[in-house]
Design a protein around this motif. Sequence first.
Motif, PDB file in Angstrom:
ATOM      1  N   GLU A  12       0.965  -1.129  -0.115  1.00 11.03           N
ATOM      2  CA  GLU A  12      -0.104  -0.026   0.010  1.00 11.03           C
ATOM      3  C   GLU A  12       0.780   1.138   0.074  1.00 11.03           C
ATOM      4  OE1 GLU A  12      -2.610  -0.186   3.059  1.00 11.03           O
ATOM      5  OE2 GLU A  12      -3.674  -2.127   2.404  1.00 11.03           O
ATOM      6  N   SER A  13       1.936   1.186   0.472  1.00 15.11           N
ATOM      7  CA  SER A  13       2.855   2.451   0.872  1.00 15.11           C
ATOM      8  C   SER A  13       3.383   2.609  -0.502  1.00 15.11           C
ATOM      9  CB  SER A  13       3.928   2.471   1.750  1.00 15.11           C
ATOM     10  OG  SER A  13       5.047   3.153   1.826  1.00 15.11           O
ATOM     11  N   MET A  14       3.942   1.463  -1.124  1.00 13.27           N
ATOM     12  CA  MET A  14       4.543   1.816  -2.557  1.00 13.27           C
ATOM     13  C   MET A  14       3.556   2.230  -3.517  1.00 13.27           C
ATOM     14  SD  MET A  14       7.127  -1.525  -2.813  1.00 13.27           S
ATOM     15  CE  MET A  14       7.486  -1.001  -4.546  1.00 13.27           C
ATOM     16  N   ALA A  15       2.465   1.526  -3.519  1.00 16.89           N
ATOM     17  CA  ALA A  15       1.225   2.068  -4.561  1.00 16.89           C
ATOM     18  C   ALA A  15       0.781   3.423  -4.203  1.00 16.89           C
ATOM     19  CB  ALA A  15       0.215   0.856  -4.289  1.00 16.89           C
ATOM     20  N   ASN A  16       0.853   3.777  -3.025  1.00 17.46           N
ATOM     21  CA  ASN A  16       0.526   5.243  -2.808  1.00 17.46           C
ATOM     22  C   ASN A  16       1.569   6.201  -3.377  1.00 17.46           C
ATOM     23  OD1 ASN A  16      -1.287   7.127  -1.466  1.00 17.46           O
ATOM     24  ND2 ASN A  16       0.389   7.647  -0.145  1.00 17.46           N
ATOM     25  N   GLN A  17       2.900   5.886  -3.157  1.00 13.37           N
ATOM     26  CA  GLN A  17       4.176   6.525  -3.672  1.00 13.37           C
ATOM     27  C   GLN A  17       4.029   6.921  -5.114  1.00 13.37           C
ATOM     28  OE1 GLN A  17       7.361   4.408  -1.626  1.00 13.37           O
ATOM     29  NE2 GLN A  17       8.320   6.682  -1.336  1.00 13.37           N
ATOM     30  N   LEU A  18       3.605   5.745  -5.782  1.00 14.77           N
ATOM     31  CA  LEU A  18       3.455   5.442  -7.302  1.00 14.77           C
ATOM     32  C   LEU A  18       2.139   6.526  -7.786  1.00 14.77           C
ATOM     33  CD1 LEU A  18       4.455   2.101  -7.645  1.00 14.77           C
ATOM     34  CD2 LEU A  18       5.724   3.864  -8.838  1.00 14.77           C
ATOM     35  N   LEU A  19       1.033   6.255  -7.132  1.00 11.51           N
ATOM     36  CA  LEU A  19       0.010   6.795  -7.943  1.00 11.51           C
ATOM     37  C   LEU A  19      -0.153   8.131  -7.420  1.00 11.51           C
ATOM     38  CD1 LEU A  19      -2.271   3.703  -7.662  1.00 11.51           C
ATOM     39  CD2 LEU A  19      -1.042   4.167  -9.334  1.00 11.51           C
ATOM     40  N   ASN A  20       0.214   8.594  -6.114  1.00 13.28           N
ATOM     41  CA  ASN A  20      -0.064   9.933  -5.499  1.00 13.28           C
ATOM     42  C   ASN A  20       1.338  10.335  -4.834  1.00 13.28           C
ATOM     43  OD1 ASN A  20      -3.105   9.711  -5.569  1.00 13.28           O
ATOM     44  ND2 ASN A  20      -2.697   7.995  -4.405  1.00 13.28           N
ATOM     45  N   PRO A  21       2.202  10.764  -5.878  1.00 10.96           N
ATOM     46  CA  PRO A  21       3.585  11.003  -5.400  1.00 10.96           C
ATOM     47  C   PRO A  21       3.610  12.240  -4.777  1.00 10.96           C
ATOM     48  CG  PRO A  21       3.447  11.314  -7.685  1.00 10.96           C
ATOM     49  CD  PRO A  21       2.287  10.660  -7.352  1.00 10.96           C
ATOM     50  N   GLY A  22       4.270  12.291  -3.747  1.00 12.13           N
ATOM     51  CA  GLY A  22       4.681  13.864  -3.105  1.00 12.13           C
ATOM     52  C   GLY A  22       5.825  14.472  -3.981  1.00 12.13           C
ATOM     53  N   VAL A  23       5.962  15.550  -3.350  1.00  9.12           N
ATOM     54  CA  VAL A  23       7.095  16.603  -4.192  1.00  9.12           C
ATOM     55  C   VAL A  23       8.556  15.711  -4.486  1.00  9.12           C
ATOM     56  CG1 VAL A  23       8.558  18.197  -4.287  1.00  9.12           C
ATOM     57  CG2 VAL A  23       6.147  18.684  -3.447  1.00  9.12           C
ATOM     58  N   LEU A  24       8.740  15.036  -3.666  1.00 15.20           N
ATOM     59  CA  LEU A  24      10.228  13.984  -3.545  1.00 15.20           C
ATOM     60  C   LEU A  24       9.942  12.979  -4.200  1.00 15.20           C
ATOM     61  CD1 LEU A  24      11.508  14.689   0.039  1.00 15.20           C
ATOM     62  CD2 LEU A  24      11.981  15.763  -2.106  1.00 15.20           C
ATOM     63  N   ASN A  48       1.037 -11.006  -5.496  1.00 15.11           N
ATOM     64  CA  ASN A  48       0.049 -10.951  -4.073  1.00 15.11           C
ATOM     65  C   ASN A  48      -0.147  -9.918  -3.407  1.00 15.11           C
ATOM     66  OD1 ASN A  48      -0.442 -14.186  -4.204  1.00 15.11           O
ATOM     67  ND2 ASN A  48       1.598 -14.199  -4.434  1.00 15.11           N
ATOM     68  N   ASP A  49       0.943  -8.977  -3.774  1.00 14.27           N
ATOM     69  CA  ASP A  49       0.790  -7.775  -2.865  1.00 14.27           C
ATOM     70  C   ASP A  49       0.632  -6.518  -3.634  1.00 14.27           C
ATOM     71  OD1 ASP A  49       1.165  -9.020  -0.047  1.00 14.27           O
ATOM     72  OD2 ASP A  49       2.800  -9.782  -1.044  1.00 14.27           O
ATOM     73  N   LEU A  50       1.689  -6.169  -4.304  1.00 16.38           N
ATOM     74  CA  LEU A  50       1.664  -4.911  -4.978  1.00 16.38           C
ATOM     75  C   LEU A  50       0.584  -4.624  -6.175  1.00 16.38           C
ATOM     76  CD1 LEU A  50       2.998  -2.244  -5.290  1.00 16.38           C
ATOM     77  CD2 LEU A  50       4.673  -3.249  -6.927  1.00 16.38           C
ATOM     78  N   ILE A  51       0.368  -5.628  -7.078  1.00 16.13           N
ATOM     79  CA  ILE A  51      -0.718  -5.446  -7.978  1.00 16.13           C
ATOM     80  C   ILE A  51      -1.913  -5.470  -7.477  1.00 16.13           C
ATOM     81  CG2 ILE A  51      -1.786  -6.868  -9.778  1.00 16.13           C
ATOM     82  CD1 ILE A  51       0.936  -7.939 -10.727  1.00 16.13           C
ATOM     83  N   ALA A  57      -6.491   0.828  -5.599  1.00 18.20           N
ATOM     84  CA  ALA A  57      -6.289   2.125  -5.860  1.00 18.20           C
ATOM     85  C   ALA A  57      -6.998   2.748  -6.984  1.00 18.20           C
ATOM     86  CB  ALA A  57      -4.974   2.560  -5.570  1.00 18.20           C
ATOM     87  N   GLY A  58      -7.309   1.812  -7.897  1.00 18.32           N
ATOM     88  CA  GLY A  58      -7.948   2.261  -9.161  1.00 18.32           C
ATOM     89  C   GLY A  58      -7.188   2.283 -10.283  1.00 18.32           C
ATOM     90  N   ALA A  59      -5.943   1.760 -10.240  1.00 15.54           N
ATOM     91  CA  ALA A  59      -5.016   1.654 -11.616  1.00 15.54           C
ATOM     92  C   ALA A  59      -5.439   0.456 -12.318  1.00 15.54           C
ATOM     93  CB  ALA A  59      -3.619   1.610 -10.991  1.00 15.54           C
ATOM     94  N   LEU A  60      -5.257   0.659 -13.503  1.00  9.65           N
ATOM     95  CA  LEU A  60      -5.046  -0.691 -14.448  1.00  9.65           C
ATOM     96  C   LEU A  60      -3.445  -1.192 -14.561  1.00  9.65           C
ATOM     97  CD1 LEU A  60      -6.965   0.901 -17.724  1.00  9.65           C
ATOM     98  CD2 LEU A  60      -7.568  -1.198 -16.360  1.00  9.65           C
ATOM     99  N   VAL A  61      -3.588  -2.347 -14.342  1.00  8.68           N
ATOM    100  CA  VAL A  61      -2.231  -2.971 -14.288  1.00  8.68           C
ATOM    101  C   VAL A  61      -1.921  -4.046 -15.351  1.00  8.68           C
ATOM    102  CG1 VAL A  61      -0.585  -4.262 -12.733  1.00  8.68           C
ATOM    103  CG2 VAL A  61      -2.103  -2.543 -11.721  1.00  8.68           C
ATOM    104  N   ILE A  62      -0.850  -4.005 -16.059  1.00  8.99           N
ATOM    105  CA  ILE A  62      -0.475  -5.035 -16.799  1.00  8.99           C
ATOM    106  C   ILE A  62       0.872  -5.747 -16.435  1.00  8.99           C
ATOM    107  CG2 ILE A  62       0.192  -5.490 -19.320  1.00  8.99           C
ATOM    108  CD1 ILE A  62      -1.251  -2.991 -20.231  1.00  8.99           C
ATOM    109  N   TYR A  63       0.826  -6.880 -16.287  1.00 11.86           N
ATOM    110  CA  TYR A  63       2.143  -7.709 -15.512  1.00 11.86           C
ATOM    111  C   TYR A  63       2.624  -8.650 -16.923  1.00 11.86           C
ATOM    112  CZ  TYR A  63       4.847 -10.948 -12.920  1.00 11.86           C
ATOM    113  OH  TYR A  63       5.774 -11.690 -12.368  1.00 11.86           O
ATOM    114  N   VAL A  64       3.758  -8.715 -16.764  1.00 12.05           N
ATOM    115  CA  VAL A  64       4.525  -9.755 -17.773  1.00 12.05           C
ATOM    116  C   VAL A  64       5.862 -10.154 -17.282  1.00 12.05           C
ATOM    117  CG1 VAL A  64       5.738  -7.863 -19.134  1.00 12.05           C
ATOM    118  CG2 VAL A  64       5.372 -10.184 -20.341  1.00 12.05           C
ATOM    119  N   ASP A  65       6.153 -11.293 -17.108  1.00  8.06           N
ATOM    120  CA  ASP A  65       7.260 -12.078 -16.514  1.00  8.06           C
ATOM    121  C   ASP A  65       8.157 -12.520 -17.568  1.00  8.06           C
ATOM    122  OD1 ASP A  65       9.263 -13.249 -15.361  1.00  8.06           O
ATOM    123  OD2 ASP A  65       8.044 -14.892 -14.217  1.00  8.06           O
TER     124      ASP A  65
END
Length: 385
Positions: A12-24, A48-51, A57-65
Amino acid sequence: MSSIFQRPELAESMANQLLNPGVLDEGLRSGLFLSGLRRTGKTTFLRNDLIPALEAAGALVIYVDLWSDTLANPATLVHNAIQKTLKDLQTPGSSALGTFKRVSNVEIGAAGFKFGFKLDSIGSADGPTLAQALTEVVDQAKTDLVLIIDEVQHAISSDDGNQLLLALKATRDAINPRPNTPGYFLFIGTGSHRAQVSELTAKRNHAFSGATSAAYPLLKGDYVEFLLNRLAMTVKKAKLPSLEAAIEAFDTLGNRPEEMLKALRQLLQQEGEPDVFLPVIASTLRSAAASIELEKVEQLGSLAQAIFNKIASTEGDARGIFSTDAAAEYSKSVGREVRVEEIQPVVIALVAENIIMRRGHGIYAITDQFVQEIWLEERALIEGS
């Protein structure tokens, strides 16, 4: 009790940083590259966690390995993943469309998305570019589109892969700088070849030069506690180690879940005090894992061993490994004159094997810290005997 250890707070912390980034954190929109050694839980965390956190949080995610088929063209794997996701978004009843409808405030008809292009034409001479196609997706979805490529370093192994990365950079540059864009294109690349992943953001000639590069957050004591609790519940009369001893063993094993499971399996077969046996088992497994990497150095020859020794013996990052003084040092080690021009090809081979990594111009380090520790321990024993 679930068999999968989950890390919802980190996700959740990483997702928030990516989708709602602060100035830094705004630099994350240029790309995020996570590197970590194999078998440390990166893919499990992504799936299992980040996606799920990004989707919630409402994002569309495409994953490929890219590790899923190492013989396939990386560009083909990515295009196939993109086409599959877009097909799902325009297919009534698909899981991707259902997930998006649950978390989105955007009105999407029962028939799903309607794109103004044929999916199999993306990137072809007669079809839209990747940037044009994904811009249309963002504009319809009115949300962020996140593309995650696992084992991203495979993309630079071919011209098609490098062209793909350039196309993804062009997609980022087409979507993100727009005034009032309804969503952003976010790229996450992960990889186990730390040297190559690092260079994807450090070298000027790479598509994502200047993007953010970070180490994958390793599993810690809470994972070890989870394992011990599972064993206590599932293995009758199991004589388990203390949490402190188990955490120490996990650290010894380089925070690798698979190695920890091996250690615990061996421990349960022993008679005696677990806190006495576990450190011995962990140390033995650690040496065995490191030996595989050290054998690679030996196979590259005596000059490779001399270069590796210089880098491994340096506290912090190593500099001056191409100098005339370094060549003289290598000459003493290998028993013949080493010319300066011989050094670079061997260094390139060591980087290619993921044994050492380039940290900057002329700056190198050992990729795996516990391999370095084992090497130094062995050298100390040899020199002390």
